[in-house]
Design a protein around this motif. Structure first.
Motif, PDB file in Angstrom:
ATOM      1  N   VAL A  16     -33.143   9.251  23.166  1.00 40.75           N
ATOM      2  CA  VAL A  16     -32.321   9.244  24.344  1.00 40.75           C
ATOM      3  C   VAL A  16     -33.384   8.876  25.585  1.00 40.75           C
ATOM      4  O   VAL A  16     -32.755   7.914  26.290  1.00 40.75           O
ATOM      5  N   ARG A  17     -34.535   9.505  25.622  1.00 33.69           N
ATOM      6  CA  ARG A  17     -35.372   9.214  26.680  1.00 33.69           C
ATOM      7  C   ARG A  17     -35.718   7.680  26.664  1.00 33.69           C
ATOM      8  O   ARG A  17     -35.748   7.193  27.581  1.00 33.69           O
ATOM      9  N   HIS A  18     -36.046   7.338  25.553  1.00 28.75           N
ATOM     10  CA  HIS A  18     -36.797   5.773  25.422  1.00 28.75           C
ATOM     11  C   HIS A  18     -35.547   4.959  25.881  1.00 28.75           C
ATOM     12  O   HIS A  18     -35.786   3.750  26.275  1.00 28.75           O
ATOM     13  N   GLU A  19     -34.258   5.249  25.329  1.00 29.16           N
ATOM     14  CA  GLU A  19     -33.269   4.282  25.366  1.00 29.16           C
ATOM     15  C   GLU A  19     -32.949   4.013  26.941  1.00 29.16           C
ATOM     16  O   GLU A  19     -32.609   3.116  27.469  1.00 29.16           O
ATOM     17  N   TYR A  20     -32.967   5.247  27.702  1.00 30.39           N
ATOM     18  CA  TYR A  20     -32.595   5.135  29.105  1.00 30.39           C
ATOM     19  C   TYR A  20     -33.868   4.286  29.749  1.00 30.39           C
ATOM     20  O   TYR A  20     -33.377   3.393  30.676  1.00 30.39           O
ATOM     21  N   VAL A  21     -35.112   4.561  29.494  1.00 26.64           N
ATOM     22  CA  VAL A  21     -36.236   3.766  30.192  1.00 26.64           C
ATOM     23  C   VAL A  21     -35.810   2.233  29.678  1.00 26.64           C
ATOM     24  O   VAL A  21     -35.918   1.548  30.589  1.00 26.64           O
ATOM     25  N   ASP A  22     -35.588   1.872  28.430  1.00 26.49           N
ATOM     26  CA  ASP A  22     -35.482   0.423  28.117  1.00 26.49           C
ATOM     27  C   ASP A  22     -34.141  -0.079  28.776  1.00 26.49           C
ATOM     28  O   ASP A  22     -34.369  -1.282  29.053  1.00 26.49           O
ATOM     29  N   ALA A  23     -33.172   0.785  29.147  1.00 25.24           N
ATOM     30  CA  ALA A  23     -32.009   0.255  29.797  1.00 25.24           C
ATOM     31  C   ALA A  23     -32.417  -0.120  31.313  1.00 25.24           C
ATOM     32  O   ALA A  23     -31.867  -1.147  31.641  1.00 25.24           O
ATOM     33  N   LEU A  24     -33.207   0.376  31.843  1.00 24.86           N
ATOM     34  CA  LEU A  24     -33.718   0.255  33.081  1.00 24.86           C
ATOM     35  C   LEU A  24     -34.803  -0.698  33.304  1.00 24.86           C
ATOM     36  O   LEU A  24     -34.892  -1.244  34.507  1.00 24.86           O
ATOM     37  N   ARG A  25     -35.492  -0.900  32.441  1.00 25.98           N
ATOM     38  CA  ARG A  25     -36.443  -1.993  32.260  1.00 25.98           C
ATOM     39  C   ARG A  25     -35.934  -3.307  32.920  1.00 25.98           C
ATOM     40  O   ARG A  25     -35.076  -3.770  32.374  1.00 25.98           O
ATOM     41  N   GLY A  26     -36.898  -3.774  34.014  1.00 27.34           N
ATOM     42  CA  GLY A  26     -36.515  -5.201  34.730  1.00 27.34           C
ATOM     43  C   GLY A  26     -35.431  -4.866  35.644  1.00 27.34           C
ATOM     44  O   GLY A  26     -35.081  -5.805  36.228  1.00 27.34           O
ATOM     45  N   THR A  27     -34.869  -3.794  35.819  1.00 29.78           N
ATOM     46  CA  THR A  27     -33.813  -3.689  36.690  1.00 29.78           C
ATOM     47  C   THR A  27     -34.526  -2.614  38.077  1.00 29.78           C
ATOM     48  O   THR A  27     -33.672  -2.668  39.210  1.00 29.78           O
ATOM     49  N   ILE A  28     -35.524  -1.899  37.778  1.00 28.11           N
ATOM     50  CA  ILE A  28     -36.278  -0.879  38.993  1.00 28.11           C
ATOM     51  C   ILE A  28     -37.524  -1.527  38.878  1.00 28.11           C
ATOM     52  O   ILE A  28     -38.228  -2.101  37.925  1.00 28.11           O
ATOM     53  N   LYS A  29     -38.292  -1.147  40.002  1.00 31.64           N
ATOM     54  CA  LYS A  29     -39.529  -1.244  40.277  1.00 31.64           C
ATOM     55  C   LYS A  29     -40.361  -0.386  39.674  1.00 31.64           C
ATOM     56  O   LYS A  29     -40.171   0.838  39.887  1.00 31.64           O
ATOM     57  N   PRO A  30     -41.073  -0.711  38.523  1.00 32.52           N
ATOM     58  CA  PRO A  30     -41.982   0.475  37.642  1.00 32.52           C
ATOM     59  C   PRO A  30     -42.965   1.286  38.777  1.00 32.52           C
ATOM     60  O   PRO A  30     -43.483   0.471  39.657  1.00 32.52           O
ATOM     61  N   GLY A  31     -43.161   2.402  38.511  1.00 32.35           N
ATOM     62  CA  GLY A  31     -44.296   3.142  39.352  1.00 32.35           C
ATOM     63  C   GLY A  31     -43.618   3.547  40.601  1.00 32.35           C
ATOM     64  O   GLY A  31     -44.089   4.029  41.644  1.00 32.35           O
TER      65      GLY A  31
END
Length: 125
Positions: free
Chosen positions: A36-51
């Motif tokens: 669940v944790r990794h799927e959420y991060v993967d879904a947001l990758r590229g849509t928000i600014k990391p860090g």
């Protein structure tokens, strides 16, 4: 792209729905799995600014609707430019996102347990 569209469409439909969270829902709380944790991060990758997140937490996963096997969880974050918590609620059925709701009132329920979410806080592109 299709998941985002479905999530936004569901958001619009659910925007007006606000009922109390039953005790049975909060009693079904389980810590979020690594998947669940990794799927959420993967879904947001590229849509928000990391860090950009100073704090990030993820809630327990709860069984929202037993008949339809709908599960839900929340995330809350603070950003460098905004020290206040921002909440997002998600609904899942058969591992597919049903809805994504910003500032979901259910995420503010004091009975909901939150856990540190370093995977989101330390997200990279």
């Amino acid at each position: 792209m299709k998941i985002k569209f479905l999530a936004y469409a569901a958001l619009l439909v659910l925007a007006g729905c606000q009922t109390a969270v039953p005790q049975s829902v909060t009693d079904s709380q389980r810590p979020p799995s690594s998947a669940v944790r990794h799927e959420y991060v993967d879904a947001l990758r590229g849509t928000i600014k990391p860090g950009n997140f100073v704090k990030a937490e993820i809630s327990s996963v709860v069984l929202l609707n037993p008949e339809k096997q709908i599960y839900a969880y929340c995330t809350r974050t603070t950003e460098r430019g905004n020290p206040n918590w921002s909440y997002i609620g998600l609904g899942l059925q058969h591992n597919m996102i049903l809805y994504l709701k910003r500032n979901d009132y259910r995420c503010h329920d004091e009975r909901l347990r939150y856990y540190d979410f370093p995977e989101l806080r330390n997200m990279r592109y």
